[in-house]
Design an enzyme around this catalytic site. Sequence first.
Site, PDB file in Angstrom:
ATOM      1  N   ASP A 487       0.832  -1.203   0.000  1.00 50.14           N
ATOM      2  CA  ASP A 487       0.000   0.000   0.000  1.00 50.14           C
ATOM      3  C   ASP A 487       0.868   1.254   0.000  1.00 50.14           C
ATOM      4  O   ASP A 487       1.966   1.276   0.565  1.00 50.14           O
ATOM      5  CB  ASP A 487      -0.898   0.000   1.236  1.00 50.14           C
ATOM      6  CG  ASP A 487      -1.783   1.229   1.294  1.00 50.14           C
ATOM      7  OD1 ASP A 487      -2.736   1.296   0.501  1.00 50.14           O
ATOM      8  OD2 ASP A 487      -1.507   2.125   2.110  1.00 50.14           O
ATOM      9  N   GLU A 542       0.769  -0.646  -5.145  1.00 43.33           N
ATOM     10  CA  GLU A 542      -0.240   0.400  -5.309  1.00 43.33           C
ATOM     11  C   GLU A 542       0.516   1.708  -5.580  1.00 43.33           C
ATOM     12  O   GLU A 542       0.896   2.424  -4.669  1.00 43.33           O
ATOM     13  CB  GLU A 542      -1.111   0.541  -4.064  1.00 43.33           C
ATOM     14  CG  GLU A 542      -2.281   1.496  -4.287  1.00 43.33           C
ATOM     15  CD  GLU A 542      -2.715   2.221  -3.014  1.00 43.33           C
ATOM     16  OE1 GLU A 542      -3.892   2.584  -2.932  1.00 43.33           O
ATOM     17  OE2 GLU A 542      -1.885   2.443  -2.128  1.00 43.33           O
TER      18      GLU A 542
END
Length: 900
Positions: A487, A542
């Site tokens: 992330d 991401e």
Amino acid sequence: MPTLQVSSCSDYKNKRLKRALIKSLSLDKKTFVTNLLPSDHPTFLRQICLEGERNEAEEVSLERKMLGCSTGFLPAPPLLPSLDMNSKGVTRSKTFAAKEKPSSGGSKKLLVHSRFYFPSRISTNDRVQRGSVISAVLTDDSTMTTVGEDNENIGLLSMDPGLESFKDHFRYRMKRYMDQKRLIEQHEGGLEDFALGYQKFGFNREEGGIVYREWAPAAQEAQIIGDFNGWDGSNHRMEKNEFGVWSIKIPDSGGNPAIPHNSRVKFRFMHGKGIWVDRIPAWIKYATVDTTRFGAPYDGVHWDPPTSERYEFKFPRPPKPNAPRIYEAHVGMSSSEPCVNSYRDFADNVLPRIRANNYNTVQLMAVMEHSYYASFGYHVTNFFAVSSRSGTPEDLKYLIDKAHSLGICVLMDAVHSHTSNNVTDGLNGFDVGQGAQESYFHTGDRGYHKLWDSRLFNYANWEVLRFLLSNLRWWLEEFKFDGFRFDGVTSMLYHHHGINMAFTGDYNEYFSEATDVDAVVYLMLANYLIHNILPDATVVAEDVSGMPGLGRPVSEGGVGFDYRLAMAIPDKWIDYLKNKSDQEWSMNEISWSLTNRRYTEKCVAYAESHDQSIVGDKTIAFLLMDKEMYSGMSCLTDAPPTIDRGIALHKMIHFITMALGGEGYLNFMGNEFGHPEWIDFPREGNGWSYEMCRRQWNLVDSPHLRYKFLNAFDRAMNLLDEKFSFLASTKQIVSSTNEEDKVIVFERGDLVFVFNFHPENSYDGYKVGCDVPGKYRVALDSDALEFGGHGRVGHDVDHFTSPEGIPGVPETNFNNRPNSFKVLSPARTCVVYYRVEENEESHDHDDEMSTNELLAAGAKEKQEDLEEAPAQKVGKPPSVDDDDDDASSDEISDDASSDD
């Protein structure tokens, strides 16, 4: 006297490493500086190291020097102003998201720029021959890696000539990576051993007792406290070594561990002017909170169950899929009841749904412990602990083993981009104002993310590297995860964290002093480690910036991810659904948005993820149908126009995203059947209600509601890939994007896709191009009755090709395709065609079930099995695929099978 070359003074910021090297070489500090710096090192850098400090201006100058940039080559890194939510630069499209504690509840993701383009100098349509991998030459008396001067040694530069002008940057970061890896090998025995920190730090059984170690160089005194000693640490004082590591061995008592399993513990230490504080141990394996007390602090829990209570894995990891079809899930909100769901309930009741819909991978959110539930798991407090809201570590192991028994790989959301700002229960509690060398974080503004209200790691710190790399290995080996979705990678890659950046694809945006090379090196080490431990691991980034090389192997000079999320795609769909009428949709723009990705760097495409489901935003289904979903989804009445349009476009948007947008596909839990409304975590503003923090499975299970049609189509399009493997195919050719007709035609693998986005016009005898001549039949039809369509396309029709133009002369062909056939293309439908093999052509159509019908039948059978079967415990893998998966693509199209 031995000498050691270094790439920069920053390699030796960590005091522990300095001391270890000084000790191993029997040098004093002055000799260390004088001898370990190469003779041609810049004088100003030698002086900085002698002084042991560097101001900000000198650091920028140094980075420019090492990146091969002149002082005036690129602008200085931008400042980090707070985001003005009223500015024009803020949109709701997911580009780079800030995770914060929103006043309205949920994990709001605040956008910091309004447009995004992948750098497309090397696009999916280009074919650049791959270059040789990078080579490293180590000198006898140095840990310094020498990268060859010839840029052919860095594979990325050979693949994309546009990167050649940044070869100094790539050489510098490769050298930094190799130097760091070499130092770890020299002083820790290797990267894999280095990543076994959890066997040394935290609580571990050693002969005759429990040993507890904690890195806290800023502490002046330390104790271990807990239930076992009545929270009085006076008899359990710890000792500190020269590297800032506190330790204590607590002997067994009467043959039993002095610290019982499942008992509470904390680390108590004194800092500053005699101030004592209690913190949860950084390497704790489990943490709990008293749910009966509002705002109660978390406690660390010593987790060491007896053998009889430990979960033993029964099933091996499934093979790595050629193309991941990912189901993004949040265990806590996966129940149909307004509550926090458990790992075991998810395993028994949700995993079968995921497998029934033909997903081969599940991505679990919010696994690491996080005290703030509404953060969606992105404000991690305890990195080695499973979220206790949903159960124990053994319960999570049960879930993962159950997934493996179903043939499903399990990815974990790894949040190493930042950590919670919480002091009492988070890693931030170990920061008591010390310098960056003795902390997990950078100091000042560099160590704080203003939009996320969280702390930022110092990736150049030796113990930070040990902590984060060990964290990855812990989840891989202890819990058998099959990979990670990292992330917030954009925040890691750049000093500006992507804030107020509109990435346009200009390579200068990616490779400059704005690049955080420390973080890049960490990610390279992380990916190298993951794939060394588990070669079949799947690791997804991401990243919204589109940095070239992010998805290429470390050996080529890349960062090493297997996939990056295609984050521009949901932005485009949101823009269209919110701001354009159906007549304004551009086929060229849709096609470009879906195919605009770097050649040889794989993407996971998605039309929507959890970002579009949070409060304040809307899912695609809700954008399309809004309040009419409450009254118009019954099959007992004709569908209102809004519902008819919504169901049709929902299928088309998700399917074209899957078929054209990448080499993998992702869907968030519930969106496969058009889950209405939004996610709103319990908060003061909604009376701490869980009503909007659940999944209403009853909607898709109700046979009289139209949600079942969307779910059936989701199953069928996943099964289509399972049968024909088009996602893994490198053949992707868009032959037509007709703006007037609103039709997109393309080939992916051996299939031909026809998407008609026109709101009114249907086309009979519509000519589509193809590569291979022969006979084509319907493989999947969104307009089929079983998918909530109108049944306008015949599935028993053969489509014979006709040659186009002069063979071998593309400009004389139809849409540059050597063959064509004609089809019926109804408005707002997508139809897929497959080529019938020659040995299948002589069979009788009357006895044949079409591929589309088989796909739909397989979906129906799986739904019926799901509804009738009780919750399965982990045991023999259920025969999910016995009826439909045994029928290979050859059997599907083989008329002879109908004779049975």
